[in-house]
Design a protein around this motif. Structure first.
Motif, short mmCIF file in Angstrom:
data_model
loop_
_atom_site.label_atom_id
_atom_site.label_comp_id
_atom_site.label_asym_id
_atom_site.label_seq_id
_atom_site.Cartn_x
_atom_site.Cartn_y
_atom_site.Cartn_z
N LEU A 4 0.79 -1.24 0.00
CA LEU A 4 0.00 0.00 0.00
C LEU A 4 0.82 1.29 0.00
CD1 LEU A 4 -3.26 0.18 0.40
CD2 LEU A 4 -2.56 1.49 2.40
N HIS A 5 2.13 1.14 0.17
CA HIS A 5 2.94 2.35 0.39
C HIS A 5 4.32 2.16 -0.25
CE1 HIS A 5 4.39 5.39 3.71
NE2 HIS A 5 5.00 5.59 2.55
N SER A 6 4.60 2.92 -1.29
CA SER A 6 5.92 2.79 -1.92
C SER A 6 6.31 4.08 -2.64
CB SER A 6 5.91 1.66 -2.94
OG SER A 6 5.31 2.10 -4.14
N HIS A 7 7.60 4.31 -2.67
CA HIS A 7 8.13 5.47 -3.39
C HIS A 7 8.78 4.95 -4.67
CE1 HIS A 7 7.13 8.14 -0.07
NE2 HIS A 7 7.28 7.02 0.63
N ILE A 8 7.96 4.30 -5.46
CA ILE A 8 8.40 3.56 -6.64
C ILE A 8 8.61 4.47 -7.86
CG2 ILE A 8 6.07 3.00 -7.53
CD1 ILE A 8 8.59 0.29 -6.98
N PRO A 41 4.08 8.79 -3.72
CA PRO A 41 5.11 9.80 -3.51
C PRO A 41 4.70 10.81 -2.43
CG PRO A 41 3.94 10.20 -5.57
CD PRO A 41 3.44 8.89 -5.04
N HIS A 42 5.72 11.41 -1.81
CA HIS A 42 5.43 12.42 -0.79
C HIS A 42 4.70 13.62 -1.40
CE1 HIS A 42 7.69 10.58 2.43
NE2 HIS A 42 8.70 10.38 1.61
N VAL A 43 3.68 14.05 -0.71
CA VAL A 43 2.95 15.25 -1.12
C VAL A 43 2.83 16.14 0.12
CG1 VAL A 43 0.65 16.11 -1.78
CG2 VAL A 43 1.67 14.18 -3.01
N ALA A 79 -0.73 8.66 -3.10
CA ALA A 79 0.19 9.66 -2.58
C ALA A 79 0.32 9.45 -1.09
CB ALA A 79 -0.34 11.07 -2.85
N GLU A 80 1.38 9.97 -0.52
CA GLU A 80 1.53 9.99 0.93
C GLU A 80 1.48 11.45 1.33
OE1 GLU A 80 5.33 8.61 2.39
OE2 GLU A 80 4.57 8.42 4.44
N VAL A 81 0.33 11.85 1.80
CA VAL A 81 0.09 13.28 2.02
C VAL A 81 0.36 13.65 3.47
CG1 VAL A 81 -1.60 15.15 1.84
CG2 VAL A 81 -1.73 13.21 0.27
N ALA A 136 -0.50 6.43 7.78
CA ALA A 136 0.73 5.72 7.40
C ALA A 136 1.61 5.48 8.62
CB ALA A 136 1.50 6.53 6.36
N HIS A 137 2.15 4.32 8.72
CA HIS A 137 3.09 3.89 9.77
C HIS A 137 2.98 4.62 11.11
CE1 HIS A 137 5.29 7.26 8.00
NE2 HIS A 137 5.57 6.58 6.90
N PRO A 138 1.85 4.44 11.80
CA PRO A 138 1.70 5.11 13.12
C PRO A 138 2.80 4.71 14.10
CG PRO A 138 0.00 3.42 12.80
CD PRO A 138 0.69 3.60 11.49
N SER A 194 5.56 -1.51 2.05
CA SER A 194 7.02 -1.60 2.17
C SER A 194 7.62 -0.24 2.48
CB SER A 194 7.62 -2.13 0.86
OG SER A 194 7.39 -1.21 -0.19
N ASP A 195 6.92 0.84 2.08
CA ASP A 195 7.48 2.20 2.16
C ASP A 195 8.84 2.22 1.47
OD1 ASP A 195 7.73 4.86 2.73
OD2 ASP A 195 7.73 4.65 4.91
N ALA A 196 8.96 1.42 0.40
CA ALA A 196 10.25 1.25 -0.28
C ALA A 196 10.71 2.54 -0.94
CB ALA A 196 10.13 0.15 -1.34
N HIS A 197 12.01 2.83 -0.72
CA HIS A 197 12.63 4.00 -1.36
C HIS A 197 13.73 3.60 -2.34
CE1 HIS A 197 10.55 6.23 1.77
NE2 HIS A 197 11.04 7.38 1.34
N ARG A 198 14.27 2.38 -2.16
CA ARG A 198 15.47 1.95 -2.90
C ARG A 198 15.42 0.46 -3.18
NH1 ARG A 198 15.98 6.60 -2.79
NH2 ARG A 198 17.67 7.93 -2.08
FE LIG Z 1 6.61 6.82 2.69
#
Ligand SMILES: [Fe+2]
Length: 263
Positions: A4-8, A41-43, A79-81, A136-138, A194-198
């Protein structure tokens, strides 16, 4: 799994740095059994708000490239707002921009300074405007996790939660792992990301996460629930939190004789 969460997406935030990296990240995701990945992506981080049309365009292009590369994965827009009072300026009533896969669900990020009362105000304001916030990730927010009963209350009101895979394997440290395991024990987790960045650290490989989660009491059920909820979200079905009864503070474990002696 539905991640549900990635910076792909590349060249839009602090996530993927290049086309090659994004493709490799998608390969890693597909290899561990992820069928769907939400590009978030971060917003509004430090006030930077990418146009929604840009996010949609980048996700569409990357999906085409993944298809060409033969990677069996579906990319969805999102988006991750970062929610604060500025976010209320661009999150209009009944709009779907920055929401996940055309739904009303929106992934909301806080900061480590966010405190429960103000966060509650913002979350409920979003709901009044027709959004369904997913926090997101409390487990990563110190001030929120000092009073987890707030998260319980928000779940009762229809806010959902997404926890990071890395939190279960100690990537964010012992304290965050302890917190996420508490949220798991209390059935307070609705989605995984995953909140994957890399491709290196913070990558989209959820295989070690699956192993760690399934070792927890009711971990297999948690894994399944997150997958089912992700599927429901993509099918635009209502998702209900799985908490039951009243919030109960967990008593700190009493130390045994040997732990007292050597702990
Ligand atoms: Fe994130």
């Amino acid at each position: 799994m539905i991640d549900l969460h990635s910076h792909i997406l590349y060249d839009i935030d602090d996530g993927s740095k290049s086309f090659d990296m994004s493709i490799e990240m998608l390969r890693m995701a597909a290899a561990c059994g992820t069928t769907d990945i939400i590009a978030t992506p971060h917003v509004n981080r430090r006030g930077v708000v990418p146009e929604w049309s840009v996010i949609v365009e980048k996700a569409t292009v990357l999906q085409e490239d993944a298809k060409k590369a033969g990677i069996p994965i579906t990319i969805h827009t999102g988006a991750e707002v970062e929610i604060n009072f500025e976010a209320l300026n661009f999150l209009k009533e009944d709009a779907r921009d920055y929401c996940i896969a055309g739904s009303r669900y929106i992934l909301c990020e806080l900061t480590n300074q966010s405190e429960p009362k103000q966060t509650e105000h913002l979350l409920f304001e979003l709901m009044v405007r027709g959004y369904r916030p997913i926090l997101a990730h409390p487990e990563r927010y110190d001030r929120i996790m000092e009073k987890p009963r707030y998260i319980w209350k928000w779940l009762e009101k229809g806010v959902l939660t997404q926890c990071n895979g890395g939190s279960f394997v100690g990537y964010f440290g012992e304290e965050v792992q302890r917190r996420v395991e508490m949220l798991a024990r209390k059935d307070m987790i609705c989605f995984l990301g995953s909140d994957a960045h890399r491709t290196t650290v913070r990558n989209p490989d959820l295989a070690p996460v699956e192993v760690a989660i399934k070792k927890l009491t009711n971990g297999a059920a948690l894994w399944q629930r997150c997958e089912d909820n992700g599927r429901k979200l993509l099918n635009k079905k209502a998702i209900y939190p799985s908490i039951e009864g009243e919030w109960r503070e967990e008593k700190p474990k009493k130390k045994g004789f040997f732990a007292k002696l050597f702990g």
